[in-house]
Design a protein around this motif. Structure first.
Motif, PDB file in Angstrom:
ATOM      1  N   GLY A   1       0.816  -1.211   0.000  1.00 62.99           N
ATOM      2  CA  GLY A   1       0.000   0.000   0.000  1.00 62.99           C
ATOM      3  C   GLY A   1       0.848   1.258   0.000  1.00 62.99           C
ATOM      4  N   ALA A   2       2.052   1.152   0.568  1.00 64.13           N
ATOM      5  CA  ALA A   2       2.881   2.340   0.681  1.00 64.13           C
ATOM      6  C   ALA A   2       3.806   2.520  -0.515  1.00 64.13           C
ATOM      7  CB  ALA A   2       3.707   2.262   1.966  1.00 64.13           C
ATOM      8  N   PHE A   3       4.300   1.409  -1.027  1.00 62.01           N
ATOM      9  CA  PHE A   3       5.340   1.523  -2.058  1.00 62.01           C
ATOM     10  C   PHE A   3       5.025   0.705  -3.302  1.00 62.01           C
ATOM     11  CE2 PHE A   3       7.407   2.093   2.107  1.00 62.01           C
ATOM     12  CZ  PHE A   3       7.877   3.383   1.935  1.00 62.01           C
TER      13      PHE A   3
ATOM     14  N   GLY B   1      -1.155   2.340   5.875  1.00 63.30           N
ATOM     15  CA  GLY B   1      -2.141   2.106   6.929  1.00 63.30           C
ATOM     16  C   GLY B   1      -3.561   2.352   6.468  1.00 63.30           C
ATOM     17  N   SER B   2      -3.714   3.388   5.629  1.00 68.78           N
ATOM     18  CA  SER B   2      -5.094   3.655   5.194  1.00 68.78           C
ATOM     19  C   SER B   2      -5.581   2.593   4.213  1.00 68.78           C
ATOM     20  CB  SER B   2      -5.184   5.058   4.589  1.00 68.78           C
ATOM     21  OG  SER B   2      -4.033   5.349   3.858  1.00 68.78           O
ATOM     22  N   GLU B   3      -4.637   1.858   3.617  1.00 72.83           N
ATOM     23  CA  GLU B   3      -5.032   0.779   2.697  1.00 72.83           C
ATOM     24  C   GLU B   3      -5.400  -0.484   3.465  1.00 72.83           C
ATOM     25  OE1 GLU B   3      -4.528   0.986  -0.999  1.00 72.83           O
ATOM     26  OE2 GLU B   3      -4.665   3.088  -0.408  1.00 72.83           O
TER      27      GLU B   3
ATOM     28  N   LEU C   1      -8.386  -4.334  11.161  1.00 71.09           N
ATOM     29  CA  LEU C   1      -7.334  -3.324  11.321  1.00 71.09           C
ATOM     30  C   LEU C   1      -7.740  -2.052  10.605  1.00 71.09           C
ATOM     31  CD1 LEU C   1      -3.887  -5.069  10.823  1.00 71.09           C
ATOM     32  CD2 LEU C   1      -4.960  -4.321  12.924  1.00 71.09           C
ATOM     33  N   ASN C   2      -7.287  -0.952  11.127  1.00 69.16           N
ATOM     34  CA  ASN C   2      -7.438   0.295  10.374  1.00 69.16           C
ATOM     35  C   ASN C   2      -6.254   1.196  10.658  1.00 69.16           C
ATOM     36  OD1 ASN C   2      -7.892   1.204  12.889  1.00 69.16           O
ATOM     37  ND2 ASN C   2      -9.991   1.892  12.550  1.00 69.16           N
TER      38      ASN C   2
ATOM     39  N   ILE D   1      -1.544   2.431  12.925  1.00 70.57           N
ATOM     40  CA  ILE D   1      -0.329   3.176  12.583  1.00 70.57           C
ATOM     41  C   ILE D   1       0.049   4.120  13.725  1.00 70.57           C
ATOM     42  CG2 ILE D   1       0.654   4.821  10.931  1.00 70.57           C
ATOM     43  CD1 ILE D   1      -0.002   1.886  10.000  1.00 70.57           C
ATOM     44  N   VAL D   2      -0.972   4.682  14.346  1.00 71.01           N
ATOM     45  CA  VAL D   2      -0.703   5.577  15.480  1.00 71.01           C
ATOM     46  C   VAL D   2      -0.064   4.796  16.623  1.00 71.01           C
ATOM     47  CG1 VAL D   2      -1.737   7.207  17.095  1.00 71.01           C
ATOM     48  CG2 VAL D   2      -2.626   7.035  14.769  1.00 71.01           C
ATOM     49  N   VAL D   3      -0.525   3.546  16.797  1.00 73.68           N
ATOM     50  CA  VAL D   3       0.072   2.694  17.822  1.00 73.68           C
ATOM     51  C   VAL D   3       1.550   2.478  17.515  1.00 73.68           C
ATOM     52  CG1 VAL D   3       0.017   0.435  18.927  1.00 73.68           C
ATOM     53  CG2 VAL D   3      -2.114   1.518  18.195  1.00 73.68           C
ATOM     54  N   ILE D   4       1.834   2.145  16.255  1.00 73.38           N
ATOM     55  CA  ILE D   4       3.227   1.910  15.869  1.00 73.38           C
ATOM     56  C   ILE D   4       4.061   3.174  16.097  1.00 73.38           C
ATOM     57  CG2 ILE D   4       4.756   1.326  13.944  1.00 73.38           C
ATOM     58  CD1 ILE D   4       2.503  -0.355  12.787  1.00 73.38           C
ATOM     59  N   GLN D   5       3.468   4.291  15.744  1.00 78.39           N
ATOM     60  CA  GLN D   5       4.141   5.580  15.945  1.00 78.39           C
ATOM     61  C   GLN D   5       4.527   5.774  17.416  1.00 78.39           C
ATOM     62  OE1 GLN D   5       1.610   8.770  14.699  1.00 78.39           O
ATOM     63  NE2 GLN D   5       2.716  10.248  15.954  1.00 78.39           N
TER      64      GLN D   5
END
Lengths: 525, 369, 324
Positions: free
Chosen positions: B49-51, B319-321, B329-330, B334-338
């Motif tokens: 999703g990111a790359f 994350g949005s994907e 998951l949503n 990502i905020v958790v990972i952050q």
């Protein structure tokens, strides 16, 4: 020091028959990282005596006492208290075994009252009110017995230093200390407070307590102790009855070489005045004057030494001259320019040819997280040699740094290395290299050889003399009398923030200076 | 306070952040597993999703643009020994500056004149919002962590007021300004590269990304190649030595915060001029806080910050994907990972440092002592 | 409505808004007086709000929810402590990390466990919530405005947790100043070395302090999701943790002044809700944003020394390390 000698007690203060020693250390060893702070130290201290522990800064005295107090743990070795094997994991254990310690920096909660400070950790129950009431009664009793009057309800930060120290002693006694360790107790005291302290220590000994006093002031050792142990570089090198030794003998043991340093130099040929100080007054942040009305002149081609016991205003004088502290009155004139009235800051002063080797170099003179080359331009960062149009000239900086490192034998000579990866002695040398090589007209230098190994001392002294011979003016502040006598062409003595005497090198002797440093007026000598 | 041993520099700069990152991801994987999804699948989807496509990379770099600006902002302050938690508010105000310039000039001036004005406005507004906490810290000793947090809330209230009452487009319900004319919009990367014969998929990536890279280079030059940067780092590492060297720590505090706020303001260029083309509520969207993670992970160095910003950009985009394929998951993950990355890189370093030092110390070394 | 009734209702709302602030601020007080910066109030509250709502929804018991809220909040407090006390990491960074992590974790787990897009199921059954307790004759008393309405609205009609928070203020003051623990706690926040050399454990005391903050934030979070509302929603603390911290600073780290600050800040909040779009005589419509920003502005002014002076515990934010 103007100290009342403690009267020898009626009965011999030495060990009573058959009584085990109060404290016995065997083979105590301690490392801090790469530093070997204590090397297999063995030491016996008889009960009911005042025992001195002397040595230079960094000789390992405080570490050893902190081990006895359970604040640090030894890597190896054995401790016995009154004959019983002790294994202190934390101060709590040492306190329980009857050991009390007064640290050099007082361990007091400043916004607590004396009473609260004394009971902290020994409150005598969960609820404060009863505990405090009981403690108050007990403390009043102790205070009466030892002549230790302290206002129990005063807030500690409002008490003078000498009184704060009494609170520390009271704290130890309240916890039932039989062995009392005092770490550099007189460093912050006035002479009057010092003599009061020593009277108190004598009384404690009479009541059977054992006192260990850690210091590097030999006069005090001679005045107050029964027996003395000398430490050097982490090891015990000498132990003797105080009555069987002298200051000079102790000094030689401390330093590990025959004391008076001979510095090869020709007589000075002083030139014109470079730096003139008139009527200078410097106050600390509490408004207490630290330098009072100091006036003197520094000429080209001379080394002017400032002698004095630490804490008599030398540090503040140096920092005021360097532009770090702002004087409350008076003038500092550097080559005709009034620095005080012109509000000339440290950077501008450097540009005018004033260099400064601070006393506490590791705190003020370096940045451990920077490379050697970044440290080598500290304070000189905006010189044309190092920056142009705001941009640092990296290649020039590295080259200049490597030159300094090689000249001053700083090892390893790698400009890109982080400074904290150098040894303490090498860090010191880098600061000296930076300031001396910066082509100053006037060099302010505090404790030039503190923390430097003996091999480097001679080298540094030669550099200072060479600088003088090149027609520069040097203001040397040192608490080491030998250094003052060895290097200076003219000597000022500071006491209580005042310059109390000026002597030519020829008329200065160790004894004369000693008396002046202790505040004894010349007439009385 | 020296650690028992010393970590070699390459390990301190390169290895330690990676070890911390791996630890943060390992914990995240455990949480994803606890949420009932397969961590490996999640990671694969995240990466794709990111790359996985040109468009995805475009989005990733668009997010990264924000994070580079805020990451640099946090880092410059940290070099001066200050913890600037107020990037969120400074970015918000920076965007206000951009928006005001755009609204005032978009019908009168050409793009080439508006661009530098807007860049200046972003910097000045961001810096101004940082100035008050900085001044209070330097002159009155007010704890800058607390004051910058307070200023985030004040910024939020101020912006809500302005958008609801002042800047709102007349006759509209939602608190947004009118749309900016094309002269006050940054060209997209697709449009920029088309003349060069490079054809990109559409994405919000725009000129602001190049401005962020330029800002990174400038920050590097400033910090390590100028005497002002030298003064800033000196005061941050050892204020006592700074005074000795004739550097005023309080002046450094103010300068550093002004630069920090100005950098944070750069986010406004990307969001207001680059993507939204209007002023609206809450466009910083937490990027000020991501900046903390990015700066800590990037070791406060522009190169590290760019890498960390791209990583976080990827996390945000990927994350949005995630939620399309994994119902459990949503983006919140990502905020958790952050948070975990901040914890591992910023606060738990010593946890990893000691064992790492021990492992590396076994190798032969030629230390001076 | 007549002005008197309006004021009483406003005060009643103030009490409700102040409760979570007060709980968190008192928790933060223990932590900060022991020298540990408590920027994690927000995260701990939010974590507890989620945990208590989730457990109350599943078990049907508000008390089980409270237990879970406290447990989670304490776990987060210990995590910050582990980083900031044991490993001497930056306390601010550790707390911010936890705040951010929890902001994502709550909605993530809510989605995974309940499939409800970032919130927990509605708490409908009375047993799942800490509902208002009506005191005897409160309804009858309403008829007589002066003492009666005060009784009915201010004393009666609050959740159990509100009364708990109110009782906590004198309790906290007494613990801090009347007990051995309080003395040691205050000492460790001022001069940890003095505590260490007095034979006490610095880290042990700090962990105890952090633990208390964890418990109180747990109650505060539980209040938000099971008393003030019926379930957890995304970002439901909405900065209350930071506001509590501001109140703590505004109260100069002392229990009663902190209570006052919480009430003041809560009052501005309640007032803002009342004044939404209401035109007042003379000044006209006051934008609510200005009122909402007031607590933050006041705190900044206080920190700047323009209104009084807040002196923080001396050792705050500095991890304790023995000197070599």
């Amino acid at each position: 020091m103007n100290v009342v000698p403690v009267q020898p007690p009626g009965e011999p203060a030495g060990p009573a028959r058959n009584e085990p020693p109060a404290l016995e250390l065997r083979g105590v060893d301690k490392h801090f990282g790469a530093v070997h702070a204590n090397r297999s130290v063995s030491l016996t201290i008889a009960a009911g005596t005042v025992h001195g522990l002397v040595g230079e800064n960094g000789a390992g005295k405080s570490t050893l006492m902190n081990i006895v107090y359970g604040y640090h743990r030894a890597d190896a070795g054995e401790i016995r208290v009154h004959g019983r094997r002790a294994d202190f994991r934390r101060p709590h254990d040492a306190i329980a075994a009857g050991i009390g310690m007064v640290h050099q920096h007082f361990m007091l909660v400043e916004n607590f009252t004396v009473l609260e400070n004394v009971v902290l950790g020994a409150e005598g129950g969960r609820w404060l009110a009863q505990g405090l009431a009981r403690a108050r009664a007990e403390l009043e009793r102790i205070a009466r017995n030892h002549g230790l009057a302290v206002p129990l309800d005063a807030v500690v930060e409002q008490l003078p230093v000498g009184m704060q120290q009494r609170v520390e002693i009271l704290k130890a006694l309240y916890r039932g200390a039989e062995i009392l360790i005092l770490d550099e107790p007189t460093a912050v005291l006035t002479p009057q407070e010092t003599s009061q302290l020593f009277t108190l220590l004598g009384r404690l000994r009479e009541q059977g307590k054992t006192v260990i006093i850690v210091t590097h002031k030999l006069r005090e050792i001679m005045a107050v102790t029964d027996r003395v142990t000398v430490m050097r570089q982490g090891a015990v090198v000498h132990e003797t009855d105080t009555s069987a030794t002298s200051e000079r003998a102790l000094a030689e043991q401390m330093v590990g070489r025959s004391v008076l340093l001979q510095v090869e130099k020709t007589p000075a040929r002083p030139g014109g005045v470079l730096l003139a100080v008139k009527d200078l007054e410097v106050r600390d942040r509490f408004g207490v004057p630290r330098v009072r009305r100091a006036s003197f002149e520094l000429r080209a081609g001379e080394i002017l030494g400032i002698a004095g016991v630490a804490g008599n205003g030398q540090t503040e004088l140096l920092e005021a001259l360097a532009g770090i502290l702002t004087p409350t009155r008076g003038e500092i004139v550097l080559q005709g320019r009034n620095l005080v009235r012109g509000r000339v800051g440290p950077r501008e002063r450097r540009r005018l040819g004033l260099a400064h080797v601070p006393e506490d170099r590791l705190r003020m003179g370096i940045i451990g997280d920077f490379t050697a080359q970044d440290n080598a331009i500290l304070g000189q960062q905006d010189r044309p040699a190092f920056s142009r149009g705001g941009f640092l000239r990296r290649a020039a900086i590295a080259a200049a740094c490597e030159h300094k490192l090689r000249n001053y034998d700083v090892r390893p000579p790698e400009p890109g290395r982080l400074l904290s990866a150098f040894s303490g002695g090498n860090q010191q040398k880098l600061v000296l290299a930076r300031e001396i090589d910066g082509d100053p007209q006037v060099l302010l230098i505090g404790q030039p050889t503190r923390g430097v190994d003996i091999g480097a001392v001679e080298f540094i002294h030669r550099q200072l003399v060479a600088l003088r011979d090149a027609g520069k003016g040097l203001l040397l502040v040192s608490v080491e009398l030998d250094e003052i006598l060895g290097l200076s062409d003219r000597i000022l003595v500071m006491f209580g923030g005042e310059i109390v005497a000026e002597l030519s090198r020829a008329e200065a002797t160790e004894q004369k200076l000693g008396l002046l440093m202790a505040g004894v007026k010349e007439g009385a000598a | 306070m020296s650690a028992p041993g010393r970590l070699p520099r390459w390990a301190d700069v390169g290895l330690l952040p990676i070890v911390s990152l791996v630890a943060a991801f390992a914990v995240s994987a455990a949480i994803i597993a606890a949420a009932g999804e397969n961590p490996w699948t999640a990671l694969r989807l995240l990466a794709a999703g990111a790359f996985g496509s040109q468009e995805a990379v475009g989005y990733t770099l668009y997010y990264a643009t924000n994070f580079i600006f805020t990451g640099l902002a946090v880092a410059v302050a940290l070099h001066a020994g200050l913890f600037n938690i107020g990037c969120e508010g400074q970015a918000y105000l920076g965007g206000l500056g951009v928006g005001l310039v755009g609204l005032a000039l978009d019908r009168h001036w050409p793009f080439w004149a508006i661009l530098p004005t807007a860049v200046g406005a972003a910097a000045v507004f961001g810096a101004a919002w940082a100035f008050i906490p900085a001044w209070l810290q330097a002159r009155r000793g007010s704890h800058i962590v607390i004051t910058t947090i307070m200023f985030n809330f004040i910024a939020s209230a101020l912006m809500t007021y302005l958008l609801v009452n002042v800047l709102i487009k007349p006759g509209q319900q939602s608190p947004e300004s009118r749309e900016l004319a094309a002269a006050a919009c940054l060209p997209g990367m697709r449009a920029l590269l088309a003349p060069l014969g490079i054809h990109l998929s559409p994405s919000p990536l725009n000129l602001a990304f190049l401005l962020a890279l330029a800002a990174s280079a400038l920050v590097w030059v400033y910090l390590w190649r100028t005497r002002w940067g030298y003064a800033l780092r000196t005061a941050g590492k050892n204020p006592v030595a700074a005074v000795y060297a004739g550097i005023s720590p309080s002046r450094v505090t103010i300068t550093a915060m002004l630069i920090s706020g100005a950098l944070a303001g750069g986010l406004g260029l990307n969001e207001v001029m680059g993507v939204q083309h209007r002023l609206l509520l809450d466009f910083p969207g937490g990027a000020g806080f991501v900046g903390i993670a990015v700066a800590l992970m990037g070791r406060n160095h522009p190169v590290g910050i760019i890498l960390a910003a791209v990583l976080f950009g990827g996390l945000y985009q990927g994350g949005s994907e995630l939620s399309f394929d994994l119902p459990h998951l949503n983006r919140d993950m990502i905020v958790v990972i952050q948070g975990l990355v901040i914890l591992a890189c910023g606060a738990l370093e010593n946890l990893f440092r000691a064992p790492l030092t021990a492992v590396l110390a076994r190798r032969p070394q030629n230390e001076a002592e | 409505m007549e002005t008197y009734t309006l004021i009483v209702l406003l005060l009643a709302a103030t009490i409700r808004v102040a409760t979570p602030l007060l709980l968190a601020a008192l928790g933060g007080m223990f932590s900060e007086r022991a020298g540990v910066i408590d920027l994690g109030l927000e995260g701990k509250m939010l974590g507890a709000a989620f945990a208590s709502a989730a457990v109350a929804a599943v078990t049907g018991s508000a008390w089980a929810g409270l237990g879970a809220g406290i447990l989670v909040s304490v776990a987060l407090a210990l995590l910050i402590g582990f980083a900031g006390i044991t490993h001497r990491g930056n306390q601010v960074v550790a707390a911010m990390a936890v705040n951010i992590m929890v902001a994502g974790l709550g909605p993530s787990l809510a989605l995974a466990w309940f499939g409800l897009g970032g919130q927990t199921p509605q708490l409908n059954a009375p047993s799942q919530r800490f509902l208002e307790i009506t005191w005897p004759w409160a309804e009858q008393a309403r008829a007589t405005p002066a003492p009666g309405l005060l009784y009915a609205e201010l004393l009666s009609g609050h959740s159990l947790l509100v009364y708990f928070a109110a009782a906590l203020v004198p309790a906290a003051a007494w613990v801090l100043h009347g007990t051995r623990f309080g003395l040691r706690l205050r000492a460790v926040g001022e001069n940890p070395a003095a505590v260490d050399t007095a034979g006490l454990s610095v880290n042990g005391l700090r962990y105890q302090a952090v633990l208390i903050s964890g418990v109180l934030c747990g109650v505060a979070g539980t209040y938000l999701s099971t008393a003030a509302s019926a379930g957890f929603v995304r970002d439901m603390t909405a900065g209350k943790g930071y506001l509590a911290l501001a109140a703590l600073i505004f109260g100069k780290w002392r229990p009663y002044p902190t209570l006052g600050a919480c009430l003041l800040f809560a009052f501005t909040d309640a007032l803002a809700a009342r004044l939404q779009g209401v035109a007042l005589p003379v000044v006209g419509v006051i934008p609510v944003q200005f009122i909402l920003a007031l607590p933050y502005v006041l705190t900044v002014l206080l920190l700047a020394g323009f209104v009084g002076k807040a002196v923080a515990p001396k050792a705050i934010g500095v991890p304790y390390a023995k000197e070599d």
